[in-house]
Each structure stands twice: as structure tokens, then as C-alpha cells.
Write a protein that holds these residues in place. Structure first.
Motif, PDB file in Angstrom:
ATOM      1  N   ALA A   1      18.755  79.987 -40.937  1.00 36.59           N
ATOM      2  CA  ALA A   1      19.062  78.579 -40.701  1.00 36.59           C
ATOM      3  C   ALA A   1      17.713  77.748 -40.650  1.00 36.59           C
ATOM      4  CB  ALA A   1      19.791  78.305 -39.680  1.00 36.59           C
ATOM      5  N   TRP A   2      17.602  76.484 -41.155  1.00 34.34           N
ATOM      6  CA  TRP A   2      16.446  75.840 -41.382  1.00 34.34           C
ATOM      7  C   TRP A   2      15.891  75.609 -39.707  1.00 34.34           C
ATOM      8  CZ3 TRP A   2      16.079  70.847 -39.217  1.00 34.34           C
ATOM      9  CH2 TRP A   2      17.520  70.322 -39.001  1.00 34.34           C
ATOM     10  N   MET A   3      16.661  75.285 -38.812  1.00 36.09           N
ATOM     11  CA  MET A   3      16.247  74.882 -37.398  1.00 36.09           C
ATOM     12  C   MET A   3      16.131  76.143 -36.799  1.00 36.09           C
ATOM     13  SD  MET A   3      18.237  72.774 -34.600  1.00 36.09           S
ATOM     14  CE  MET A   3      18.744  71.266 -35.525  1.00 36.09           C
ATOM     15  N   ASP A   4      14.935  76.180 -35.861  1.00 40.67           N
ATOM     16  CA  ASP A   4      14.515  77.309 -34.842  1.00 40.67           C
ATOM     17  C   ASP A   4      15.787  77.412 -34.165  1.00 40.67           C
ATOM     18  OD1 ASP A   4      12.484  78.855 -33.384  1.00 40.67           O
ATOM     19  OD2 ASP A   4      13.095  77.099 -31.913  1.00 40.67           O
ATOM     20  N   ALA A   5      16.013  79.037 -34.089  1.00 43.65           N
ATOM     21  CA  ALA A   5      17.318  79.332 -33.387  1.00 43.65           C
ATOM     22  C   ALA A   5      16.918  78.789 -32.001  1.00 43.65           C
ATOM     23  CB  ALA A   5      17.282  80.657 -33.395  1.00 43.65           C
ATOM     24  N   ASP A   6      15.681  78.913 -31.478  1.00 40.30           N
ATOM     25  CA  ASP A   6      15.426  78.489 -29.769  1.00 40.30           C
ATOM     26  C   ASP A   6      15.850  76.993 -29.626  1.00 40.30           C
ATOM     27  OD1 ASP A   6      13.045  78.107 -27.422  1.00 40.30           O
ATOM     28  OD2 ASP A   6      15.172  79.436 -27.053  1.00 40.30           O
ATOM     29  N   PHE A   7      15.289  76.574 -30.468  1.00 35.24           N
ATOM     30  CA  PHE A   7      15.211  74.850 -30.531  1.00 35.24           C
ATOM     31  C   PHE A   7      16.883  74.717 -30.494  1.00 35.24           C
ATOM     32  CE2 PHE A   7      14.296  70.578 -30.382  1.00 35.24           C
ATOM     33  CZ  PHE A   7      14.956  70.097 -31.511  1.00 35.24           C
ATOM     34  N   ARG A   8      17.827  75.238 -31.360  1.00 38.18           N
ATOM     35  CA  ARG A   8      19.111  74.927 -31.522  1.00 38.18           C
ATOM     36  C   ARG A   8      19.771  75.157 -30.066  1.00 38.18           C
ATOM     37  NH1 ARG A   8      21.879  75.336 -36.649  1.00 38.18           N
ATOM     38  NH2 ARG A   8      23.385  77.142 -36.031  1.00 38.18           N
ATOM     39  N   ARG A   9      19.543  76.285 -29.619  1.00 33.96           N
ATOM     40  CA  ARG A   9      20.222  76.944 -28.209  1.00 33.96           C
ATOM     41  C   ARG A   9      19.702  75.433 -27.370  1.00 33.96           C
ATOM     42  NH1 ARG A   9      19.365  81.849 -29.708  1.00 33.96           N
ATOM     43  NH2 ARG A   9      16.925  81.893 -28.863  1.00 33.96           N
ATOM     44  N   GLN A  10      18.601  75.146 -27.473  1.00 37.23           N
ATOM     45  CA  GLN A  10      18.352  74.069 -26.248  1.00 37.23           C
ATOM     46  C   GLN A  10      19.020  72.915 -26.534  1.00 37.23           C
ATOM     47  OE1 GLN A  10      14.228  72.757 -25.878  1.00 37.23           O
ATOM     48  NE2 GLN A  10      13.447  74.812 -26.271  1.00 37.23           N
ATOM     49  N   LEU A  11      19.006  72.551 -27.762  1.00 36.54           N
ATOM     50  CA  LEU A  11      19.982  71.279 -28.218  1.00 36.54           C
ATOM     51  C   LEU A  11      21.294  71.364 -27.826  1.00 36.54           C
ATOM     52  CD1 LEU A  11      19.271  70.064 -31.794  1.00 36.54           C
ATOM     53  CD2 LEU A  11      18.704  68.733 -29.801  1.00 36.54           C
ATOM     54  N   SER A  12      21.980  72.620 -27.930  1.00 32.75           N
ATOM     55  CA  SER A  12      23.573  72.791 -28.002  1.00 32.75           C
ATOM     56  C   SER A  12      23.556  72.775 -26.138  1.00 32.75           C
ATOM     57  CB  SER A  12      24.113  73.990 -28.421  1.00 32.75           C
ATOM     58  OG  SER A  12      23.745  75.065 -27.764  1.00 32.75           O
ATOM     59  N   ALA A  13      22.770  73.225 -25.527  1.00 34.94           N
ATOM     60  CA  ALA A  13      22.679  73.437 -24.067  1.00 34.94           C
ATOM     61  C   ALA A  13      22.555  71.941 -23.552  1.00 34.94           C
ATOM     62  CB  ALA A  13      21.775  73.940 -23.393  1.00 34.94           C
ATOM     63  N   ARG A  14      21.801  71.177 -23.975  1.00 32.60           N
ATOM     64  CA  ARG A  14      21.756  69.631 -23.520  1.00 32.60           C
ATOM     65  C   ARG A  14      22.996  68.619 -24.096  1.00 32.60           C
ATOM     66  NH1 ARG A  14      16.229  69.493 -24.529  1.00 32.60           N
ATOM     67  NH2 ARG A  14      16.570  68.354 -26.459  1.00 32.60           N
ATOM     68  N   ARG A  15      23.485  68.918 -25.272  1.00 29.84           N
ATOM     69  CA  ARG A  15      24.557  68.081 -25.600  1.00 29.84           C
ATOM     70  C   ARG A  15      25.793  67.815 -25.036  1.00 29.84           C
ATOM     71  NH1 ARG A  15      25.640  71.019 -30.031  1.00 29.84           N
ATOM     72  NH2 ARG A  15      23.758  70.304 -30.971  1.00 29.84           N
ATOM     73  N   GLU A  16      26.110  66.756 -24.665  1.00 28.77           N
ATOM     74  CA  GLU A  16      27.160  66.320 -23.951  1.00 28.77           C
ATOM     75  C   GLU A  16      28.594  66.632 -24.492  1.00 28.77           C
ATOM     76  OE1 GLU A  16      28.040  62.004 -23.375  1.00 28.77           O
ATOM     77  OE2 GLU A  16      28.361  62.432 -21.202  1.00 28.77           O
TER      78      GLU A  16
END
Ligand SMILES: Cc1ccc(-n2nc(C(C)(C)C)cc2NC(=O)NCCN2CCOCC2)cc1
Length: 411
Positions: A1-16
Motif C-alpha cells: 500500500a502506498w501509505m507507510d503502514a506505521d503511519f496508517r496505524r497512527q491515523l486509524s488510532a487517532r480517527r474519531e
């Protein structure tokens, strides 16, 4: 996937998450093939201001064409008389899309039914004298805004005219919405009416659409507004026509609906509607109705004065007859309708259509998943077969279209 996996994890953890921000379990107030709607309040932790909201869970998963269109359209529009989209929630795990709107406790479909049944049991409900005028003024303001942004509604009817309740800071304000369905097809071809089992009514459909006009126009919206005005005055759909039980073809021509329009309005003469003979279904019209002599003595004035004692010289009637001009070129624009004398004379239209009067209507009922909601405006009749899915419906619609085209080639 084009988005860095770790960054994705951070995003989904923060998403309301919508379920963290809002409490909507068991508070469903609407359901149809467009999705389902819940009445909800923000939880204390959410950053949404206090008050009631409507959460619409869009049918299907991922960014469907209609979800894209609804979000793209609504985020651009901002007017006091148009429903406003407050927030979009994308649940990545379930690919679910949730839209957050202001909650509207009332709508014209339920309000008119309330008055109609009150009349039947002779218990008149007191309304402010400018009730119809205030609602009409706000519908026209909202439609003028949409039309000046080149947005056509295409499916104006009482169920799509929402009214804010007493708990809202905008008490008694009209919000134009679109609870869905007719947006599946941008062409005015009448969608098959066996969609899950919502029956599309033709009562608000302009005559040119019934005669095969190929494009929606602003004048088509103004015709529907005329139909709504008459219904506000009489508590009855002006062009009420029993929906056939069987599956309708996808032809726009609907003989019974046209018959009802002519029996109220009279039959359009060459002088009334010069372009009539150029409409695609003019041949069917002549075959079914001939010269329309049998409707010679009918007119809107006769209908409104005989059945509701309305004077043909009143400003109210004059605006109504302008909106219900058979020839679309003769209908006023929303701005011209707003400049009509009707809105300039006493009593003036009010921002709160209830004008401070008590609101007699009940709150919306919650619907459970088992019971189908009989009094849901969208479910005029349950007689249509239920389509398991929208895809199936679209396939059958495409097949119907192909069949129609083959028939036309044969004939
Ligand atoms: C595919 C598609 C579907 C609907 C729209 N649409 N268009 C409109 C206009 C601006 C034309 C009035 C509004 C909506 N969507 C809703 O009303 N949505 C319902 C909002 N309601 C739900 C019940 O509670 C109050 C808000 C656009 C595209």
C-alpha cells in the motif's frame, strides 16, 4: 500500500469513530434503499455542540457513486433552507460511510397527514394564518439558492421538506432535503417502482416529464412546488393517482397520472402549450386522449373554488396557477415566485412557520429492525416485490431499458 503502514496505524488510532462520538443504538428513525437514519446526541466527549443530530448510514460500502455525489454536493451548499451536512465519518474497518446532519423533527408528509386525519375526525388544529405562506416562502428561498447554484432537486415532494422542531435553535424552519432514491438515475426515466419496496409517486411529476421530456429543468421543480402549495391548502395531494399494483415499465408515460392532471387542470390547448406536439410521447397522448374535449370544462380555478372555496382572484390562487402552468416556459422562476404579490401582502411570511404556536405533531417514532415502518412516507404501498440489492435492481432496470430500445427498433 502506498501509505507507510506505521503511519496508517497512527491515523486509524487517532480517527474519531462515529460510535465513540454518538449514541444511536436503537434510535433508527428512517430506512430505505439509500441507507438508514438514526436520531442521535453527541456523547460528552464529542466536540459536536449539544442537541439532536441525524446520522445517515449510507447503504452499501465504500465510496459508491451516490455517496460521492451526496458528499460532494452537500459540502458545497450552505443555506438556511437547505439541509446542512455537519460531518462525514469514514469507518475504514467496515468501509461504512456515515453523514451527520442537523436533526429535523418534522416533515410536510407527516404534518399534512396529521391535519388530514384531524379534519376527518372533525378536530381542527389551529395554525397561524401565514402557515402556508411561510412554508412556501422558505421552500422557494431554498430552491432559489439551489437553482442559482445550478442544482436541480428533481424529486420535490412533502416527504423531502423537513421542518425543525421546538428543541432546535431554528424552531419552525424549513430544510429542503432529499431522502434518496430518485437520485439513482439522472435521466428523468421513471425508475422501476419495485425498488425496495418504496413506491415512487408521480403525483408531483410535471406533465412534460410524463410526456417524455429528456432533461430535468428548474421549471420541473417549480411545478412540484405548486403541487405542494395546493396540498398545504387542501391537505390532499392535488394530483393524487392510485399507484398501479403491477410493476411499471420504465417508460415515463403514465396515462392515469396524466388523466388526473387533465381532470383538475383541463386539457392543454395549442395556445396553452405551443411545444406540446414536439414532446416524445405526444403520439401516445393523442391516442389516449384525442383532442381532450372531455376535459373542456375543467380548470384549476373550478377545482379549487368548488372543492375548497378558494377565490380565483386571490393572490394565493394566482401564484398557485402560475406555478402550475402546463407549459414549463410559462412557470415563474423561484425568484419571480418570491416577488409575487402573495408574499408582499399581510400576513407576511414568518421565519418560524409555526409563528410561536404550539407544535401539535408528535416526535418521530423509532423503528425496530423487525417491524417495517408502515407510516414511513416512502412506503406508500408495500405491494412491490422487494429487491434483494440495488445491483439487482440496476441490472433489471438496464434490462428493461434494453428491452424498450429493442421494442422501439422493432416498431
Ligand atoms: C445520492 C444523493 C442523495 C441525496 C442528495 N441530497 N441532495 C440534497 C439537496 C441539496 C438537493 C436538497 C440533499 C441531499 N441529501 C439528503 O438530504 N440526505 C438526507 C439528510 N436527512 C436524513 C434524515 O435526517 C435529516 C437529514 C444528493 C445525492
Amino acid at each position: 500500500a502506498w501509505m507507510d503502514a506505521d503511519f496508517r496505524r497512527q491515523l486509524s488510532a487517532r480517527r474519531e469513530r462515529v460510535e465513540d462520538a454518538f449514541e444511536f443504538e436503537g434510535r433508527k428513525v428512517g430506512r430505505g434503499s439509500y441507507g438508514q437514519v438514526f436520531k442521535t446526541k453527541p456523547r460528552s466527549c464529542a466536540d459536536a455542540p449539544a442537541g439532536d443530530y441525524a446520522l445517515k448510514q449510507i447503504e452499501g460500502s465504500g465510496l459508491s457513486m451516490s455517496a460521492c455525489r451526496e458528499i460532494a454536493l452537500l459540502r458545497e451548499l450552505k443555506h438556511p433552507n437547505v439541509i446542512s451536512l455537519k460531518q462525514v465519518y469514514l469507518a475504514h474497518e467496515t468501509r461504512q460511510i456515515w453523514l451527520l446532519f442537523d436533526y429535523a423533527e418534522h416533515d410536510l408528509w407527516r404534518m399534512i397527514n396529521f391535519h388530514a386525519s384531524a379534519k376527518k375526525c372533525n378536530s381542527q388544529v389551529s395554525l397561524p394564518p401565514n402557515f402556508t405562506k411561510s412554508i412556501m416562502h422558505q421552500i422557494l428561498c431554498g430552491i432559489h439558492y439551489l437553482h442559482s447554484n445550478w442544482v436541480l432537486h428533481r424529486d420535490l415532494k412533502p416527504a423531502n421538506i423537513l421542518v425543525m422542531g421546538t428543541t432546535s435553535p431554528e424552531r419552525g424552519r424549513v430544510k429542503i432535503a432529499d431522502l434518496g432514491l430518485a437520485r439513482l438515475f439522472h435521466q428523468p426515466l421513471t425508475p422501476l417502482t419495485e425498488i425496495d419496496p418504496v413506491v415512487v409517486t408521480f403525483w408531483y411529476r410535471a406533465p412534460e416529464l410524463l410526456l417524455g421530456a429528456r432533461h430535468y429543468t428548474k421549471a420541473i421543480d417549480l411545478w412540484a412546488i405548486g403541487c405542494i402549495m395546493a396540498e398545504l391548502i387542501t391537505d390532499k395531494p392535488l394530483f393524487y393517482c392510485k399507484q398501479e399494483e403491477d410493476i411499471k415499465t420504465s417508460s415515463p408515460y403514465n396515462r392515469d397520472q396524466l388523466e388526473r392532471i387533465f381532470s383538475v387542470m383541463g386539457f392543454p390547448s395549442q395556445q396553452d402549450w405551443r411545444d406540446l406536439p414536439h414532446l416524445p410521447k405526444y403520439g401516445d397522448l393523442v391516442r389516449n386522449f384525442g383532442t381532450g374535449q372531455q376535459y373542456a370544462r375543467f380548470s384549476l380555478g373550478r377545482h379549487m373554488s368548488r372543492s375548497f372555496g378558494m377565490s380565483e382572484t386571490s393572490p394565493e390562487f394566482r401564484l398557485l396557477s402560475r406555478l402550475l402552468a402546463m407549459d414549463p416556459l410559462r412557470r415563474p422562476s423561484a425568484r419571480e415566485a418570491l416577488e409575487d404579490r402573495y408574499f408582499l401582502e399581510e400576513p407576511r411570511p414568518a421565519a418560524d412557520v409555526f409563528n410561536g404556536f404550539d407544535i401539535p405533531y408528535g416526535k418521530r417514532d423509532f423503528i425496530s429492525d423487525s417491524s417495517d415502518n408502515k407510516d414511513d412516507p416512502a412506503r406508500q404501498q408495500q405491494s412491490q416485490p422487494v429487491h434483494a440489492s440495488l445491483q439487482q435492481y440496476q441490472q433489471s432496470h438496464q434490462q428493461a431499458l434494453l428491452l424498450q430500445q429493442q421494442q422501439q427498433q422493432l416498431s
